[in-house]
Design an enzyme around this catalytic site. Sequence first.
Site, mmCIF file in Angstrom:
data_model
loop_
_atom_site.group_PDB
_atom_site.id
_atom_site.type_symbol
_atom_site.label_atom_id
_atom_site.label_comp_id
_atom_site.label_asym_id
_atom_site.label_seq_id
_atom_site.Cartn_x
_atom_site.Cartn_y
_atom_site.Cartn_z
ATOM 1 C CB CYS A 70 79.207 5.886 61.150
ATOM 2 S SG CYS A 70 78.477 6.595 59.701
ATOM 3 C CB CYS A 73 78.400 5.253 53.781
ATOM 4 S SG CYS A 73 80.024 5.835 53.331
ATOM 5 C CB CYS A 110 83.645 2.526 57.400
ATOM 6 S SG CYS A 110 84.345 4.174 57.409
ATOM 7 C CE1 TYR A 134 105.503 2.894 40.012
ATOM 8 C CE2 TYR A 134 107.335 1.970 41.285
ATOM 9 C CZ TYR A 134 106.470 1.903 40.212
ATOM 10 O OH TYR A 134 106.552 0.855 39.346
ATOM 11 C CB CYS A 155 98.303 1.124 48.904
ATOM 12 S SG CYS A 155 98.423 1.308 47.128
#
Length: 457
Positions: free
Chosen positions: A73, A79, A82, A313, A410
């Site tokens: 990209c 940005c 990433c 959850y 996560c």
Amino acid sequence: MEYKKNTIYSLTIIDADMDGNGVGKLDGFPIFVKDTVIGDVAEVKLIKVKKNYGYGRLIRLIQPSANRVEPYCDVARQCGGCQLSFYSYPEQLRFKENKVKNHLERIGKVTDYLLRPIIGMEDPFHYRNKAQFPVGRNKEGKLVTGFYAGRTHSIIEHKDCMIGCRENKAILEVILKFMEAYQIEPYQEETHTGLVRHILIRKGYYTKEIMVCVIINGKRLPYAEELAERLKIFERITSIMVNCNQEKTNVILGKELITVWGKDFITDFIGGICFQISPLSFFQVNPIQTEQLYKKALEYAKLSGKEIVWDLYCGIGTISLFLAQKAKKVYGVEIVERAVENAKENAKRNQIENVEFFTGKAEEVFPAWYRKYQERADVVVVDPPRKGCEEGLLLTIAEMKPERIVYVSCDSATLARDVGILDGLGYRLVEATPVDMFPQTVSVETVVMLSHKNPTV
Ligand code: SAH
């Protein structure tokens, strides 16, 4: 030696921190440098100097690392979404595997467990089934969509995100042309004026159905039917919606939805179970890897059909329904009321009857239920947000003494903390599998299995 701000030094990157920043040393003094890769030799400008470390900005690569790749990209640096796009994919996977290992061993203090290789993707691009593009004017006054430039709210034009769906660009172009033709203004945050705030696009992985939702600072999108006509050239668009959000807020979506054309949801599947997804529903963003993750969770739960399972959850009940196919009974707990309603609807739609869902905080609902009924669970699954589980919840789980705990996480740092606590409460970490749910970024999902050190027979 003293190092001065705004001075340029040359530096060899020898390590990476957990956020993917390169780390080099100036006579033993660590400097963190964004956008660098282990093995780079670079000219770096010092931008901040603290007592024991500093931050630098990459000015020029003197000798790029052999592990460095040209990002797919061209706005990757601006940005910042990433963070690992400069790493080859095998290096990204190695980075994440190490991150999980380091966290488990340094924070969780566990040593005797099996760390399985990370489950990566065959094609680590274009995996996201959801994208939200802000709409505005760039510095030249041109109507654009793209992303917010690092920590600001000025938009850098970009329609073709490397991790988003391939259809996004063409859809965004149609919407911008429509806005220009009918002089519909984008929203301006500073003055709280203008209409179109964001464009949300969701796509079903298996069904290929696409939903387009225009988020507006108002009650009505003028000429909405004309927009629908223009969007209908894309056969796969099955839902065109408007969402009203007139608040002064960073939260993207408001509560009110208007269906302009088609259905007010799209449908998709995870592991053969059907889900209806509305603009407001939470749904995992990487469908291919979600299936991998849930398969691993199911394998770790080792269900034979007789077990009582709690899924704490549970969101819209995705894991609960996945497990219910192999368990006697599954109880789900989730704090967001609307998600629990979705979970119940999803169970009904798939004719899964051995599940029950409760609304509330896991750390309140689960202990209260256990105190009342004194019924043991055989397996407890938890999938908490980044901050991990409350200690009180872990205590109740341990008190209930399920044979196994499956922890989906996560954030490997809070996972490791909780694994350490559970170890003290009689649970041994048996196995861990990292799953690359978010290629190109530093995030890593992990699923682990803990089993009771002295199981009751
Ligand atoms: N297991 C689901 C959702 C995981 S995301 C899936 O795979 O899709 C974590 C979920 O925990 C979110 O839905 C969030 O709303 C919920 N949550 C956050 N804090 C909570 C709490 N204290 N008790 C119960 N649920 C909570």
